[in-house]
Design a protein around this motif. Structure first.
Motif, PDB file in Angstrom:
ATOM      1  N   GLY A   1      -7.962  -0.081   1.611  1.00  0.00           N
ATOM      2  CA  GLY A   1      -6.449  -0.504   1.543  1.00  0.00           C
ATOM      3  C   GLY A   1      -6.347  -2.103   1.941  1.00  0.00           C
ATOM      4  N   GLY A   2      -7.325  -2.502   2.716  1.00  0.00           N
ATOM      5  CA  GLY A   2      -7.072  -4.151   3.032  1.00  0.00           C
ATOM      6  C   GLY A   2      -7.609  -4.706   1.448  1.00  0.00           C
ATOM      7  N   THR A   3      -8.547  -4.404   0.931  1.00  0.00           N
ATOM      8  CA  THR A   3      -8.836  -5.085  -0.176  1.00  0.00           C
ATOM      9  C   THR A   3      -8.110  -5.081  -1.223  1.00  0.00           C
ATOM     10  OG1 THR A   3     -11.160  -4.310  -0.120  1.00  0.00           O
ATOM     11  CG2 THR A   3     -10.411  -4.970  -2.128  1.00  0.00           C
ATOM     12  N   ARG A   4      -7.067  -4.091  -1.543  1.00  0.00           N
ATOM     13  CA  ARG A   4      -5.713  -4.188  -2.272  1.00  0.00           C
ATOM     14  C   ARG A   4      -4.938  -5.450  -2.111  1.00  0.00           C
ATOM     15  NH1 ARG A   4      -3.741   0.878  -3.811  1.00  0.00           N
ATOM     16  NH2 ARG A   4      -1.765  -0.282  -4.333  1.00  0.00           N
ATOM     17  N   ILE A   5      -4.740  -5.883  -0.833  1.00  0.00           N
ATOM     18  CA  ILE A   5      -3.841  -7.061  -0.689  1.00  0.00           C
ATOM     19  C   ILE A   5      -4.834  -8.329  -0.030  1.00  0.00           C
ATOM     20  CG2 ILE A   5      -1.666  -5.922  -0.545  1.00  0.00           C
ATOM     21  CD1 ILE A   5      -3.865  -6.832   2.444  1.00  0.00           C
ATOM     22  N   GLU A   6      -6.074  -8.349  -0.279  1.00  0.00           N
ATOM     23  CA  GLU A   6      -6.783  -9.384   0.201  1.00  0.00           C
ATOM     24  C   GLU A   6      -6.822 -10.661  -0.429  1.00  0.00           C
ATOM     25  OE1 GLU A   6     -10.215 -11.178   2.210  1.00  0.00           O
ATOM     26  OE2 GLU A   6      -8.679  -9.786   2.636  1.00  0.00           O
TER      27      GLU A   6
ATOM     28  N   ASN B   1       0.592  -1.415  -0.113  1.00  0.00           N
ATOM     29  CA  ASN B   1       0.114  -0.017  -0.204  1.00  0.00           C
ATOM     30  C   ASN B   1       0.842   1.136  -0.045  1.00  0.00           C
ATOM     31  OD1 ASN B   1      -1.639  -1.943   2.139  1.00  0.00           O
ATOM     32  ND2 ASN B   1      -3.088  -1.260   0.484  1.00  0.00           N
ATOM     33  N   GLN B   2       0.345   2.392  -0.754  1.00  0.00           N
ATOM     34  CA  GLN B   2       1.117   3.564  -0.678  1.00  0.00           C
ATOM     35  C   GLN B   2       0.967   4.690   0.130  1.00  0.00           C
ATOM     36  OE1 GLN B   2       0.317   1.599  -3.596  1.00  0.00           O
ATOM     37  NE2 GLN B   2       2.193   0.893  -3.183  1.00  0.00           N
ATOM     38  N   TYR B   3      -0.058   4.305   1.025  1.00  0.00           N
ATOM     39  CA  TYR B   3      -0.323   5.405   2.278  1.00  0.00           C
ATOM     40  C   TYR B   3      -0.758   4.540   3.255  1.00  0.00           C
ATOM     41  CZ  TYR B   3      -5.060   4.120  -0.038  1.00  0.00           C
ATOM     42  OH  TYR B   3      -5.915   3.270  -0.231  1.00  0.00           O
ATOM     43  N   ASN B   4      -1.245   5.586   4.274  1.00  0.00           N
ATOM     44  CA  ASN B   4      -1.659   5.125   5.832  1.00  0.00           C
ATOM     45  C   ASN B   4      -2.917   4.147   5.423  1.00  0.00           C
ATOM     46  OD1 ASN B   4      -2.804   4.641   8.340  1.00  0.00           O
ATOM     47  ND2 ASN B   4      -1.669   6.292   9.015  1.00  0.00           N
TER      48      ASN B   4
ATOM     49  N   GLY C   1      -9.798 -11.657  12.796  1.00  0.00           N
ATOM     50  CA  GLY C   1      -9.927 -10.903  11.425  1.00  0.00           C
ATOM     51  C   GLY C   1      -8.394 -10.167  11.212  1.00  0.00           C
ATOM     52  N   SER C   2      -8.714  -9.207  10.280  1.00  0.00           N
ATOM     53  CA  SER C   2      -7.537  -8.646   9.716  1.00  0.00           C
ATOM     54  C   SER C   2      -7.587  -7.132   9.489  1.00  0.00           C
ATOM     55  CB  SER C   2      -6.977  -9.045   8.459  1.00  0.00           C
ATOM     56  OG  SER C   2      -7.915  -9.006   7.397  1.00  0.00           O
ATOM     57  N   LYS C   3      -6.852  -6.286   9.698  1.00  0.00           N
ATOM     58  CA  LYS C   3      -6.952  -4.717   9.397  1.00  0.00           C
ATOM     59  C   LYS C   3      -5.691  -4.212   8.981  1.00  0.00           C
ATOM     60  CE  LYS C   3      -6.818  -2.017  13.102  1.00  0.00           C
ATOM     61  NZ  LYS C   3      -5.586  -1.518  12.937  1.00  0.00           N
ATOM     62  N   GLY C   4      -5.959  -3.025   8.320  1.00  0.00           N
ATOM     63  CA  GLY C   4      -4.666  -2.247   7.934  1.00  0.00           C
ATOM     64  C   GLY C   4      -4.083  -1.670   9.082  1.00  0.00           C
ATOM     65  N   GLU C   5      -2.763  -1.194   8.826  1.00  0.00           N
ATOM     66  CA  GLU C   5      -2.147  -0.476   9.936  1.00  0.00           C
ATOM     67  C   GLU C   5      -1.428   0.919   9.453  1.00  0.00           C
ATOM     68  OE1 GLU C   5      -2.064  -0.889  13.372  1.00  0.00           O
ATOM     69  OE2 GLU C   5      -3.066  -2.679  13.494  1.00  0.00           O
TER      70      GLU C   5
ATOM     71  N   HIS D   1      -0.173  -4.475   8.323  1.00  0.00           N
ATOM     72  CA  HIS D   1      -1.394  -4.990   8.493  1.00  0.00           C
ATOM     73  C   HIS D   1      -1.114  -5.894   9.677  1.00  0.00           C
ATOM     74  CE1 HIS D   1      -3.477  -3.750   4.677  1.00  0.00           C
ATOM     75  NE2 HIS D   1      -2.146  -3.962   3.996  1.00  0.00           N
ATOM     76  N   GLU D   2      -2.113  -6.295  10.094  1.00  0.00           N
ATOM     77  CA  GLU D   2      -2.262  -7.165  11.175  1.00  0.00           C
ATOM     78  C   GLU D   2      -3.393  -8.090  11.188  1.00  0.00           C
ATOM     79  OE1 GLU D   2      -4.064  -6.712  15.861  1.00  0.00           O
ATOM     80  OE2 GLU D   2      -2.359  -5.271  15.230  1.00  0.00           O
ATOM     81  N   ILE D   3      -3.178  -9.404  11.603  1.00  0.00           N
ATOM     82  CA  ILE D   3      -4.076 -10.334  11.647  1.00  0.00           C
ATOM     83  C   ILE D   3      -4.397 -10.948  13.086  1.00  0.00           C
ATOM     84  CG2 ILE D   3      -4.814 -12.689  10.783  1.00  0.00           C
ATOM     85  CD1 ILE D   3      -3.397 -12.419   8.275  1.00  0.00           C
ATOM     86  N   GLY D   4      -5.629 -10.835  13.465  1.00  0.00           N
ATOM     87  CA  GLY D   4      -5.936 -11.001  14.891  1.00  0.00           C
ATOM     88  C   GLY D   4      -6.133 -12.624  15.058  1.00  0.00           C
TER      89      GLY D   4
END
Length: 455
Positions: free
Chosen positions: A181-186, A171-174, A205-209, A215-218
């Motif tokens: 942003g998550g969809t980009r690397i889903e 991703n190229q931004y926060n 689940g997962s979320k961007g950072e 990213h983080e996967i919980g």
């Protein structure tokens, strides 16, 4: 009895080997650096021989640096001792399918010497010893680890050829909490989530950072040993899955000048019957025992930081305004503090925000338990919560600023020596010495850029 219905029983493995759905078993333990080490065995050989008689590996695996160089200073392994074997003791509770690899199962191991004495320096053994200490006091431990990573479009080979410079983040931004942003690397993240679920992990689940491509996967809270075992498997599998997608990811604590990769660790105790001990249900408040535990973790934070931040790079995270802590204090849902208390009732738990993505989960959880049990046994009083910005606080201790500072605090720690024993403290002190010597001998890019022409 398996840990859950997605783990394999030995009978289920026998059936899978017989029908050809499993033909390879990975036998692995977690080394000092938190890496899985071991061997791949043919499934039938594993069943016919290893289940009953075990297998072995060279004891240098607990005495090498990150580059697998044999180094001096370790009491248990050396040229003089002949680099003999350790025995791998299968923990069949950990038997699982690795669905991201063809026809592969895995089992994790403890380590013993050929005379069956435990290898006390083994990270998994260190955690198990603290869990047994807790059990003797009437407690079990529940934990969760929150690992962050940065994903790159480059393969690991391309990253190596580029000397890990100028890589392309996914991703190229926060993208903190960004669905887009998550969809980009889903495709990568979805594979990791689903394969880890198939491997017996309870995925949230997962979320961007914040950092680019971060990213983080919980995963759900679980028994502390289960959490550490799953953490070690996930960390390796995530890299393997990223590589299968032609990408790479890093868990290093501080890849660049932006936000580092954290590994916040949540921990609570329960009674042996599962009852709450961190919460006074009648009063609707924290229990005195909870306060003593947190006080112990804070009181030992400096001397046990080596087990939370084990590498030179770990200390680059600790910067003001970075969401990585610099002040040893606790707060109610305060992310600027080293320790954050969250939840109520059964959800009441402490979050240690000091560890980074490079942490060894067994060692960090063992350190938290050692500190917390020290607080309970000595009925340490919990200081008042820090309110406001901990980065601007005065009159509180500071997280050690370097591996050398953490090493000095650890080697002289009476609490560490009582909790872990001299053999363990001396072993991991030497690990720090090896890293300090290696870094001291290196010429960095920073030096070259500043000095080549201008000095």
């Amino acid at each position: 009895m398996t840990r859950n219905d997605r783990h394999l029983s030995l009978d289920a493995l026998r059936a899978a080997v017989a029908d050809g759905s499993v033909d390879t078993v990975v036998v692995a333990f977690t080394d000092m650096q938190g890496r899985l080490q071991g061997k791949r065995l043919h499934g039938q050989y594993f069943l016919d021989v290893v289940v009953e008689h075990g297998t072995e590996g060279c004891n240098y695996l607990l005495g090498v640096d990150i580059d697998m160089n044999t180094v001096g200073g370790y009491a248990i392994t050396s040229w003089e001792r002949g680099y003999g074997d350790m025995e791998f003791v299968l923990d069949l509770d950990t038997l699982r399918v690795l669905s991201h690899l063809p026809a592969t199962a895995m089992v994790q191991c403890d380590l013993v010497w050929p005379d069956h004495r435990p290898v006390v320096q083994s990270p998994r053994g260190i955690l198990k010893a603290q869990l047994e200490r807790a059990r003797e006091l009437g407690f079990t431990a529940l934990a969760g680890t929150e690992l962050e990573f940065i994903l790159f479009e480059d393969t690991y080979e391309e990253a190596s050829y580029a000397h890990y410079h100028d890589l392309t983040p996914a991703n190229q931004y926060n993208v903190d909490y960004s669905i887009l942003g998550g969809t980009r690397i889903e495709p990568v993240i979805r594979d990791i989530r689903n394969h880890m679920y198939a491997a017996g992990m309870n995925v949230e689940g997962s979320k961007g950072e914040c950092n680019f491509g971060q990213h983080e996967i919980g995963f759900l809270y679980d028994e502390a040993l289960v959490t550490a075992d799953n953490h070690a498997v996930y960390k390796t599998a995530a890299k393997e899955i990223a590589a299968a997608h032609g990408k790479s990811l890093t868990f290093m604590a501080k890849y660049n000048e932006r936000e580092g990769n954290s590994c916040h660790i949540h921990l609570s105790l329960r009674g042996l019957d599962g009852g709450l001990v961190f919460w006074d249900e009648g009063a609707g408040t924290r229990s005195a025992l909870y306060d003593h535990f947190v006080a112990g973790v804070l009181a030992t934070m400096t001397e046990l930081t080596l087990l939370y931040a084990p590498n030179i790079n770990s200390y680059k995270r600790f910067a003001d305004g970075s969401f990585a802590p610099t002040t040893i204090a606790w707060g109610e849902d305060n992310r600027t503090c080293a320790v954050r208390l969250v939840g109520r009732g059964a959800g009441a738990r402490m979050e240690n925000r000091v560890p980074g993505g490079d942490v060894n989960p067994y060692l960090a959880l063992a350190a938290m338990l050692a500190g917390g049990l020290h607080g309970i046994e000595n009925e340490l009083e919990l200081e008042p919560a820090l309110e406001g910005n901990a980065y601007a606080a005065t009159g509180r201790g500071k997280v050690p600023g370097s591996l050398r500072d953490a090493r000095e605090a650890f080697v002289s720690s009476a609490v560490a020596r009582k909790a872990f024993g001299d053999e363990v403290v001396d072993h991991y002190t030497n690990m720090a010495d090896v890293e300090l010597a290696a870094f001291g001998a290196a010429v960095t890019d920073w030096e070259l850029k500043r000095s080549f022409e201008r000095m």
